[in-house]
Design an enzyme around this catalytic site. Sequence first.
Site, PDB file in Angstrom:
ATOM      1  N   HIS A  61     -34.025   5.622 -48.335  1.00 48.92           N
ATOM      2  CA  HIS A  61     -35.021   4.571 -48.569  1.00 48.92           C
ATOM      3  C   HIS A  61     -35.483   4.016 -47.225  1.00 48.92           C
ATOM      4  CE1 HIS A  61     -33.729   3.402 -52.935  1.00 48.92           C
ATOM      5  NE2 HIS A  61     -33.858   4.716 -52.775  1.00 48.92           N
ATOM      6  N   GLU A  63     -35.818   1.035 -46.141  1.00 48.97           N
ATOM      7  CA  GLU A  63     -34.973  -0.037 -45.610  1.00 48.97           C
ATOM      8  C   GLU A  63     -33.736   0.518 -44.924  1.00 48.97           C
ATOM      9  OE1 GLU A  63     -36.178   0.407 -48.735  1.00 48.97           O
ATOM     10  OE2 GLU A  63     -35.855  -1.416 -49.897  1.00 48.97           O
ATOM     11  N   CYS A  91     -33.903  -2.486 -53.528  1.00 52.72           N
ATOM     12  CA  CYS A  91     -32.955  -2.226 -54.611  1.00 52.72           C
ATOM     13  C   CYS A  91     -31.593  -2.790 -54.195  1.00 52.72           C
ATOM     14  CB  CYS A  91     -32.860  -0.724 -54.881  1.00 52.72           C
ATOM     15  SG  CYS A  91     -32.068   0.222 -53.565  1.00 52.72           S
ATOM     16  N   CYS A  94     -30.062  -1.111 -51.022  1.00 50.07           N
ATOM     17  CA  CYS A  94     -30.670  -1.511 -49.753  1.00 50.07           C
ATOM     18  C   CYS A  94     -30.355  -2.957 -49.405  1.00 50.07           C
ATOM     19  CB  CYS A  94     -32.176  -1.283 -49.802  1.00 50.07           C
ATOM     20  SG  CYS A  94     -32.603   0.474 -49.883  1.00 50.07           S
TER      21      CYS A  94
END
Length: 160
Positions: A61, A63, A91, A94
């Site tokens: 991801h 992040e 999410c 993260c």
Amino acid sequence: MSESPFGSARDVHYMQNALKQATKAAAMGEVPIGAIVVGPTGKIISRAYNKVEATQTQRAHAEMLALEKAARKTGGWRLNGYWLYVTLEPCTMCLGMARLSRIDGIVYGATSPLFGSSLDTKNGSSLYNGDAFRVVAGVCARESADILGHFFKKRRENSE
């Protein structure tokens, strides 16, 4: 929710940088989410975008990648005084990494109706709770949602 130490005009500037990363993700066929990490002086330390499809791993991801780059660049995993800017609400995975990184807070654009960590509050727990960890929601939310909406609309049209 809170304010970042940088102020709304600068928050928009940083979020626009994250949106540029999201645009790169879309061009690569990735879900268009971008992230940047900003240091205590206001300097952008790292930039990243989703690479889940390219790497075939769930942890790629934006992040996560931005925080990892920031840690490498600073020479340590503790990012006290740093802020994460991301185009979509993080999410739980993260957000957990952000908290473990000791960043001061997160600024995000659009809310995530599927995987956003604010959904955890429905179960009575929230990773947003905690000492000195601040979250600023809705910075460039429309632009963030628009780039995601356009991406998925195009994807649906191409699959018909």
